[in-house]
Write a protein that holds these residues in place. Structure first.
Motif, PDB file in Angstrom:
ATOM      1  N   GLY A  15       0.780  -1.230   0.000  1.00 34.90           N
ATOM      2  CA  GLY A  15       0.000   0.000   0.000  1.00 34.90           C
ATOM      3  C   GLY A  15       0.810   1.278   0.000  1.00 34.90           C
ATOM      4  N   SER A  16       2.129   1.170  -0.192  1.00 31.21           N
ATOM      5  CA  SER A  16       2.971   2.368  -0.123  1.00 31.21           C
ATOM      6  C   SER A  16       2.861   3.240  -1.369  1.00 31.21           C
ATOM      7  CB  SER A  16       4.439   1.975   0.094  1.00 31.21           C
ATOM      8  OG  SER A  16       4.902   1.177  -0.977  1.00 31.21           O
ATOM      9  N   GLY A  17       2.485   2.634  -2.500  1.00 26.48           N
ATOM     10  CA  GLY A  17       2.362   3.401  -3.740  1.00 26.48           C
ATOM     11  C   GLY A  17       3.279   2.918  -4.853  1.00 26.48           C
ATOM     12  N   LYS A  18       3.807   1.685  -4.719  1.00 27.29           N
ATOM     13  CA  LYS A  18       4.722   1.158  -5.742  1.00 27.29           C
ATOM     14  C   LYS A  18       4.083   1.107  -7.122  1.00 27.29           C
ATOM     15  CE  LYS A  18       5.544  -2.790  -3.835  1.00 27.29           C
ATOM     16  NZ  LYS A  18       4.635  -2.612  -2.686  1.00 27.29           N
ATOM     17  N   THR A  19       2.827   0.664  -7.195  1.00 31.87           N
ATOM     18  CA  THR A  19       2.174   0.524  -8.491  1.00 31.87           C
ATOM     19  C   THR A  19       1.950   1.886  -9.145  1.00 31.87           C
ATOM     20  OG1 THR A  19       1.078  -1.479  -7.711  1.00 31.87           O
ATOM     21  CG2 THR A  19       0.191  -0.454  -9.689  1.00 31.87           C
ATOM     22  N   VAL A 125       9.658   2.704  -1.906  1.00 36.53           N
ATOM     23  CA  VAL A 125       8.577   3.666  -1.686  1.00 36.53           C
ATOM     24  C   VAL A 125       8.091   3.496  -0.238  1.00 36.53           C
ATOM     25  CG1 VAL A 125       6.339   4.512  -2.475  1.00 36.53           C
ATOM     26  CG2 VAL A 125       7.923   3.457  -4.108  1.00 36.53           C
ATOM     27  N   VAL A 126       8.063   4.589   0.498  1.00 35.49           N
ATOM     28  CA  VAL A 126       7.701   4.565   1.911  1.00 35.49           C
ATOM     29  C   VAL A 126       6.375   5.282   2.127  1.00 35.49           C
ATOM     30  CG1 VAL A 126       8.429   5.181   4.256  1.00 35.49           C
ATOM     31  CG2 VAL A 126      10.154   4.596   2.522  1.00 35.49           C
ATOM     32  N   ASP A 127       5.446   4.614   2.783  1.00 32.43           N
ATOM     33  CA  ASP A 127       4.188   5.243   3.186  1.00 32.43           C
ATOM     34  C   ASP A 127       4.471   6.029   4.467  1.00 32.43           C
ATOM     35  OD1 ASP A 127       1.719   5.844   4.360  1.00 32.43           O
ATOM     36  OD2 ASP A 127       0.749   4.033   3.616  1.00 32.43           O
ATOM     37  N   LEU A 156      15.041   6.665  -2.170  1.00 39.58           N
ATOM     38  CA  LEU A 156      13.853   6.552  -1.325  1.00 39.58           C
ATOM     39  C   LEU A 156      12.799   7.574  -1.744  1.00 39.58           C
ATOM     40  CD1 LEU A 156      15.782   6.190   2.014  1.00 39.58           C
ATOM     41  CD2 LEU A 156      14.050   4.549   1.274  1.00 39.58           C
ATOM     42  N   VAL A 157      11.568   7.087  -1.927  1.00 40.40           N
ATOM     43  CA  VAL A 157      10.442   7.974  -2.198  1.00 40.40           C
ATOM     44  C   VAL A 157       9.584   8.009  -0.935  1.00 40.40           C
ATOM     45  CG1 VAL A 157       8.380   8.379  -3.589  1.00 40.40           C
ATOM     46  CG2 VAL A 157      10.450   7.429  -4.653  1.00 40.40           C
ATOM     47  N   LEU A 158       9.561   9.162  -0.281  1.00 36.37           N
ATOM     48  CA  LEU A 158       8.767   9.335   0.939  1.00 36.37           C
ATOM     49  C   LEU A 158       7.379   9.786   0.505  1.00 36.37           C
ATOM     50  CD1 LEU A 158       9.404   8.846   3.865  1.00 36.37           C
ATOM     51  CD2 LEU A 158      10.100  11.218   4.101  1.00 36.37           C
ATOM     52  N   ASN A 159       6.496   8.800   0.314  1.00 38.73           N
ATOM     53  CA  ASN A 159       5.199   9.042  -0.312  1.00 38.73           C
ATOM     54  C   ASN A 159       4.112   9.376   0.713  1.00 38.73           C
ATOM     55  OD1 ASN A 159       3.648   9.191  -2.686  1.00 38.73           O
ATOM     56  ND2 ASN A 159       2.891   7.105  -2.407  1.00 38.73           N
ATOM     57  N   LYS A 160       2.987   9.888   0.213  1.00 40.63           N
ATOM     58  CA  LYS A 160       1.813  10.248   1.023  1.00 40.63           C
ATOM     59  C   LYS A 160       2.139  11.318   2.070  1.00 40.63           C
ATOM     60  CE  LYS A 160      -0.244   5.667   0.393  1.00 40.63           C
ATOM     61  NZ  LYS A 160      -1.003   4.558   0.993  1.00 40.63           N
ATOM     62  N   MET A 161       2.998  12.241   1.691  1.00 45.58           N
ATOM     63  CA  MET A 161       3.397  13.301   2.622  1.00 45.58           C
ATOM     64  C   MET A 161       2.268  14.272   2.916  1.00 45.58           C
ATOM     65  SD  MET A 161       6.464  12.786   3.702  1.00 45.58           S
ATOM     66  CE  MET A 161       7.380  14.279   4.105  1.00 45.58           C
ATOM     67  N   ASP A 162       1.207  14.228   2.112  1.00 48.36           N
ATOM     68  CA  ASP A 162       0.058  15.083   2.378  1.00 48.36           C
ATOM     69  C   ASP A 162      -0.761  14.579   3.564  1.00 48.36           C
ATOM     70  OD1 ASP A 162      -0.528  12.827   0.787  1.00 48.36           O
ATOM     71  OD2 ASP A 162      -2.443  13.688   0.167  1.00 48.36           O
ATOM     72  N   VAL A 189       3.693  13.134  -3.175  1.00 49.22           N
ATOM     73  CA  VAL A 189       2.274  12.822  -2.988  1.00 49.22           C
ATOM     74  C   VAL A 189       1.849  12.045  -4.228  1.00 49.22           C
ATOM     75  CG1 VAL A 189      -0.045  13.745  -2.762  1.00 49.22           C
ATOM     76  CG2 VAL A 189       1.858  14.870  -1.583  1.00 49.22           C
ATOM     77  N   ARG A 190       1.308  10.845  -4.027  1.00 52.40           N
ATOM     78  CA  ARG A 190       0.952   9.948  -5.130  1.00 52.40           C
ATOM     79  C   ARG A 190       2.137   9.703  -6.079  1.00 52.40           C
ATOM     80  NH1 ARG A 190      -4.302   8.610  -5.655  1.00 52.40           N
ATOM     81  NH2 ARG A 190      -5.815   9.737  -4.357  1.00 52.40           N
ATOM     82  N   CYS A 191       3.329   9.666  -5.502  1.00 40.29           N
ATOM     83  CA  CYS A 191       4.568   9.386  -6.252  1.00 40.29           C
ATOM     84  C   CYS A 191       4.772  10.336  -7.429  1.00 40.29           C
ATOM     85  CB  CYS A 191       4.590   7.937  -6.732  1.00 40.29           C
ATOM     86  SG  CYS A 191       4.817   6.738  -5.406  1.00 40.29           S
ATOM     87  N   ASP A 192       4.286  11.556  -7.287  1.00 47.74           N
ATOM     88  CA  ASP A 192       4.463  12.574  -8.322  1.00 47.74           C
ATOM     89  C   ASP A 192       5.773  13.305  -8.037  1.00 47.74           C
ATOM     90  OD1 ASP A 192       4.225  14.363 -10.341  1.00 47.74           O
ATOM     91  OD2 ASP A 192       2.447  15.398  -9.559  1.00 47.74           O
TER      92      ASP A 192
END
Length: 356
Positions: A15-19, A125-127, A156-162, A189-192
């Motif tokens: 659920g971290s956002g890899k896909t 990818v990190v949630d 490292l992608v620190l995702n869902k920072m919002d 945010v959303r791996c953007d």
């Protein structure tokens, strides 16, 4: 000179956002005129992402097991067949969320022994919200696995920072930097994010396999130095030392899979469309032991098909038109949840829909 196929590995907990990142990478490669290919690994019996993937992108599916253990030996042959059949310009491996990335690196390195591939980067990818929650308790196998995935990364992608406030953003950033001071950290945010920056080569031009193992060697030496003083004082930062100690003992190919053998999955195939409101009610009532679910469903009250995703107590539905014969199916992933109870609830849901 014979073409060397670059290979990227996407790691990160469920659920971290890899896909999402995978979709962005594939779109970017295609915009550059490259022909990408994908190796998708799912712990369940059905690869949901693969069912809705772009048919123009060659995809190898590795199901019912994790690349780093039960189907590890198949990875080399899957990569070889992809290269021989499709001749891609680049390959991306999306590992299941419970995989130990160091073992995937080793598996990819084995493949590189007899085919021309170059492991460029291991991207984790990190949630951010999930890690913040786990860090409060600082215990459990999930927490230790996320540490492993972060420590092994070359980016490292620190995702869902919002989903975290400013103070928590600083806390998460410092935590991740402490676990992995080598990898660049990119908030998103959303791996953007800037994909070109993300895919830049590793430090000093090293390939990621040697880079990760150099890092592991440094950690082992640091641990050995600190261990000499263990008789004089107690470790105060246990989470910093657990990795080195455990990894030294688990690194053999016949390694202990305790890092994720507590994770289980359950796959359910629907024979009828179901009511969307009833399904959402069932999902809202899932036990906390179920922390990830995904599927493709037909709802009787909307006459449409949807891609369904659930992670960290949040669900999302996206209207889709799958290509070919795609079954209605849902996969649940969690820790020691009651499969029989979940099956009964789903069967009741279908029965209710079929009588309506």
């Amino acid at each position: 000179m014979e073409h060397v196929t670059p290979l990227y590995i996407l790691s990160g907990f469920l659920g971290s956002g890899k896909t999402t990142l995978l979709s962005r990478l594939i779109a970017s490669f295609k915009q550059q005129g490259l022909r990408p290919a994908i190796v998708m690994n799912e712990i369940g019996e059905v690869n949901i992402e693969g069912l809705v993937a772009d048919e123009e992108v060659p995809t190898a599916e590795m199901l019912s097991g994790c690349i780093c253990c039960t189907i590890r030996s198949d990875l080399s042959s899957e990569i070889a067949m992809l290269i021989q059949r499709e001749q891609p310009d680049v390959i991306v491996i999306e590992a299941t969320g419970i995989a130990n990335p160091m073992e995937i690196l080793d598996a990819a390195a084995e493949a590189a022994l007899y085919m021309r591939i170059d492991v460029k980067k291991l991207i984790t990818v990190v949630d951010a919200a999930h890690l913040l929650h786990l860090n409060i308790e600082q215990k459990g196998k999930t927490y230790r696995l996320m540490q492993e995935q972060i420590r092994a990364a070359s980016a490292l992608v620190l995702n869902k920072m919002d989903q975290v406030n400013d103070q928590d953003k600083e806390t998460i950033q410092q935590l991740v930097e402490r676990w992995n001071p080598y990898a660049p950290i990119m908030p998103a945010v959303r791996c953007d994010l800037n994909l070109e920056e993300l895919l830049q080569s590793g430090p000093h031009g090293q390939d990621e396999h040697s880079h990760a193992h150099d890092r592991e060697g440094r950690e082992a030496r640091e641990h050995a130095d600190k261990h000499e003083h263990a008789n004089h004082h107690e470790h105060t930062h246990r989470d910093e030392h657990d990795h080195s100690h455990e990894h030294l003992h688990n690194h053999d190919h016949a390694h202990d899979h305790g890092s994720h053998d507590h994770v289980m999955s359950y796959t359910y195939y629907f024979s009828h469309p179901v009511n969307s409101v009833d399904f959402e009610r069932l999902i809202a009532g899932l036990p906390r032991d179920v922390y990830r679910a995904k599927g493709i469903l037909t709802f009787s009250d909307t006459n449409s098909r949807f891609l369904f995703q659930y992670a960290f107590r949040e669900s999302d539905f996206m209207k889709i038109t799958p290509q070919g014969q795609v079954p209605d199916v849902v996969v649940f992933i969690g820790e020691h949840f009651q499969k029989s109870l979940l099956r009964e609830q789903l069967e009741m849901l279908e029965g209710k829909a079929s009588r309506a």
